[in-house]
Design a protein around this motif. Structure first.
Motif, PDB file in Angstrom:
ATOM      1  N   ARG A   1       0.915  -1.236  -0.135  1.00  0.00           N
ATOM      2  CA  ARG A   1       0.117  -0.178   0.195  1.00  0.00           C
ATOM      3  C   ARG A   1       1.182   1.286  -0.055  1.00  0.00           C
ATOM      4  NH1 ARG A   1      -0.819   2.447   4.598  1.00  0.00           N
ATOM      5  NH2 ARG A   1       0.085   1.708   6.503  1.00  0.00           N
ATOM      6  N   MET A   2       0.421   2.408  -0.259  1.00  0.00           N
ATOM      7  CA  MET A   2       1.090   3.552  -0.459  1.00  0.00           C
ATOM      8  C   MET A   2       1.496   3.944   0.917  1.00  0.00           C
ATOM      9  SD  MET A   2       1.495   3.705  -3.709  1.00  0.00           S
ATOM     10  CE  MET A   2       0.641   3.538  -5.507  1.00  0.00           C
ATOM     11  N   ILE A   3       2.824   4.232   1.093  1.00  0.00           N
ATOM     12  CA  ILE A   3       3.061   4.718   2.525  1.00  0.00           C
ATOM     13  C   ILE A   3       3.736   6.268   2.180  1.00  0.00           C
ATOM     14  CG2 ILE A   3       5.015   4.703   4.043  1.00  0.00           C
ATOM     15  CD1 ILE A   3       3.155   2.080   4.034  1.00  0.00           C
ATOM     16  N   ARG A   4       2.981   7.189   3.007  1.00  0.00           N
ATOM     17  CA  ARG A   4       3.398   8.527   2.828  1.00  0.00           C
ATOM     18  C   ARG A   4       4.109   9.138   4.130  1.00  0.00           C
ATOM     19  NH1 ARG A   4      -1.662   6.935   0.944  1.00  0.00           N
ATOM     20  NH2 ARG A   4      -2.295   7.133  -1.247  1.00  0.00           N
ATOM     21  N   THR A   5       4.519   8.500   4.660  1.00  0.00           N
ATOM     22  CA  THR A   5       5.636   9.002   5.737  1.00  0.00           C
ATOM     23  C   THR A   5       6.692   8.051   6.062  1.00  0.00           C
ATOM     24  OG1 THR A   5       5.851  10.321   7.670  1.00  0.00           O
ATOM     25  CG2 THR A   5       4.502   8.586   7.879  1.00  0.00           C
TER      26      THR A   5
ATOM     27  N   THR B   1       0.257  17.623   6.153  1.00  0.00           N
ATOM     28  CA  THR B   1       0.688  16.413   6.705  1.00  0.00           C
ATOM     29  C   THR B   1       1.341  15.465   5.509  1.00  0.00           C
ATOM     30  OG1 THR B   1      -0.967  16.459   7.983  1.00  0.00           O
ATOM     31  CG2 THR B   1      -0.080  14.371   7.937  1.00  0.00           C
ATOM     32  N   TRP B   2       0.719  15.525   4.163  1.00  0.00           N
ATOM     33  CA  TRP B   2       1.220  14.788   3.147  1.00  0.00           C
ATOM     34  C   TRP B   2       2.551  15.251   2.705  1.00  0.00           C
ATOM     35  CZ3 TRP B   2       2.829  15.432  -1.874  1.00  0.00           C
ATOM     36  CH2 TRP B   2       2.999  14.436  -2.788  1.00  0.00           C
ATOM     37  N   LEU B   3       2.664  16.397   2.677  1.00  0.00           N
ATOM     38  CA  LEU B   3       4.120  16.987   2.210  1.00  0.00           C
ATOM     39  C   LEU B   3       5.101  16.756   3.238  1.00  0.00           C
ATOM     40  CD1 LEU B   3       5.463  18.250  -0.451  1.00  0.00           C
ATOM     41  CD2 LEU B   3       4.853  20.262   0.626  1.00  0.00           C
TER      42      LEU B   3
HETATM   43  C1  LIG Z   1      -1.598   6.703 -11.171  1.00  0.00           C
HETATM   44  C2  LIG Z   1      -1.525   6.852  -9.761  1.00  0.00           C
HETATM   45  C3  LIG Z   1      -1.426   8.177  -9.212  1.00  0.00           C
HETATM   46  C4  LIG Z   1      -1.356   8.401  -7.924  1.00  0.00           C
HETATM   47  N1  LIG Z   1      -1.190   9.701  -7.427  1.00  0.00           N
HETATM   48  C5  LIG Z   1      -1.089   9.900  -5.974  1.00  0.00           C
HETATM   49  C6  LIG Z   1      -0.587  11.348  -5.593  1.00  0.00           C
HETATM   50  O1  LIG Z   1      -0.691  12.037  -6.302  1.00  0.00           O
HETATM   51  N2  LIG Z   1      -0.888  11.317  -4.037  1.00  0.00           N
HETATM   52  C7  LIG Z   1      -0.810  10.393  -3.167  1.00  0.00           C
HETATM   53  O2  LIG Z   1      -0.828  10.525  -2.231  1.00  0.00           O
HETATM   54  N3  LIG Z   1      -1.219   9.017  -3.770  1.00  0.00           N
HETATM   55  C8  LIG Z   1      -1.194   8.788  -4.855  1.00  0.00           C
HETATM   56  N4  LIG Z   1      -1.604   7.644  -5.348  1.00  0.00           N
HETATM   57  C9  LIG Z   1      -1.915   6.391  -4.737  1.00  0.00           C
HETATM   58  C10 LIG Z   1      -3.392   6.036  -4.640  1.00  0.00           C
HETATM   59  O3  LIG Z   1      -3.873   7.010  -3.808  1.00  0.00           O
HETATM   60  C11 LIG Z   1      -3.382   4.501  -3.890  1.00  0.00           C
HETATM   61  O4  LIG Z   1      -2.628   3.757  -4.748  1.00  0.00           O
HETATM   62  C12 LIG Z   1      -4.780   4.149  -3.930  1.00  0.00           C
HETATM   63  O5  LIG Z   1      -5.547   4.888  -2.731  1.00  0.00           O
HETATM   64  C13 LIG Z   1      -4.888   2.755  -3.294  1.00  0.00           C
HETATM   65  O6  LIG Z   1      -4.501   2.634  -1.985  1.00  0.00           O
HETATM   66  P1  LIG Z   1      -2.972   1.766  -1.936  1.00  0.00           P
HETATM   67  O7  LIG Z   1      -2.046   1.851  -3.000  1.00  0.00           O
HETATM   68  O8  LIG Z   1      -2.432   2.348  -0.784  1.00  0.00           O
HETATM   69  O9  LIG Z   1      -3.474   0.412  -1.939  1.00  0.00           O
HETATM   70  C14 LIG Z   1      -1.560   7.398  -6.879  1.00  0.00           C
HETATM   71  C15 LIG Z   1      -1.813   5.867  -7.448  1.00  0.00           C
HETATM   72  C16 LIG Z   1      -1.585   5.911  -8.767  1.00  0.00           C
HETATM   73  C17 LIG Z   1      -1.824   4.335  -9.232  1.00  0.00           C
END
Ligand SMILES: Cc1cc2nc3c(=O)[nH]c(=O)nc-3n(C[C@H](O)[C@H](O)[C@H](O)COP(=O)(O)O)c2cc1C
Length: 202
Positions: free
Chosen positions: A11-15, A74-76
């Motif tokens: 999953r996407m990690i943001r910190t 928070t994101w940045l």
């Molecule tokens: C093409 C693409 C662009 C994305 N852009 C952003 C973004 O600009 N900022 C962000 O925080 N996450 C971004 N994401 C992450 C998505 O929000 C995330 O993949 C989605 O919510 C599903 O969560 P997970 O990847 O944690 O399972 C992006 C994902 C993709 C595939």
């Protein structure tokens, strides 16, 4: 790690923790990226690796507005902690010229022949392998978009050639769980299989 766990845990990690990343893992992620499929084996991708504090700072400076940079949300704040940023780029011209070769024969190099921009697709597939390698190595990563208005500044800062288009960027680092900006999955459910799979007929 089992493949099914890599898939499930990603999953996407943001910190990120204030801890450097083993360069060997970064190299493995990049090497794995080049194992991605590509149309006609064009491999029209390239990866800008930023792994020094100075370059990472320059990345954020060139892709963020002055106001946001002065008062990061928070994101940045979380994302700027990542010690490594990778900018996957696609190169359309590599596909047009590859498909003009005799075994493909699209000598007119007409972009209309392409059902969707395969150059971006392939860079995206390579990006997923970077994300999965991070999970496999116990790290965290996040793919995110670069606002189009900042692309010229990004290209200038890092001398990205005109034919290469950044398709986004990937932060990479040691994950910090459940801190930082929450992702969209906290706000919306994952679609069920029967909502997205159409068996036999739509
Ligand atoms: C093409 C693409 C662009 C994305 N852009 C952003 C973004 O600009 N900022 C962000 O925080 N996450 C971004 N994401 C992450 C998505 O929000 C995330 O993949 C989605 O919510 C599903 O969560 P997970 O990847 O944690 O399972 C992006 C994902 C993709 C595939």
């Amino acid at each position: 790690m089992e493949f099914k766990d890599v898939v499930r845990r990603r999953r996407m990690i943001r910190t990120y923790a204030d801890q450097p990343v083993d360069p060997a893992i970064v190299d493995r992620a990049l090497s794995n990226a080049t194992r991605a499929p590509s149309a006609g084996f064009s491999q029209g991708w390239a990866f800008l690796l930023l792994d020094t504090a100075e370059d990472v700072r320059l990345f954020w400076a060139s892709t963020t507005g002055a106001e946001d940079l002065a008062a990061p949300d928070t994101w940045l704040t979380g994302m700027m902690r990542a010690p490594v940023v990778i900018v996957p780029c696609s190169n359309k011209s590599a596909y047009l010229s590859r498909y003009a070769e005799p075994d493909k024969g699209w000598t007119d190099e007409d972009e209309a022949r392409w059902p969707v921009p395969f150059w971006h697709m392939d860079a995206a597939m390579a990006s997923l392998l970077i994300l999965q390698t991070a999970v496999d190595a116990g790290l965290g990563a996040c793919f995110f978009g670069v606002p189009p208005e900042h692309l010229p500044q990004l290209a200038e800062a890092f001398e990205i050639p005109a034919e290469f288009t950044p398709v986004g960027a990937i932060t990479l680092g040691h994950r910090v769980e459940d801190v930082g900006a929450p992702g969209s999955p906290t706000r919306r459910p994952r679609l069920r299989l029967d909502e997205v799979v159409h068996r036999g007929r739509w």
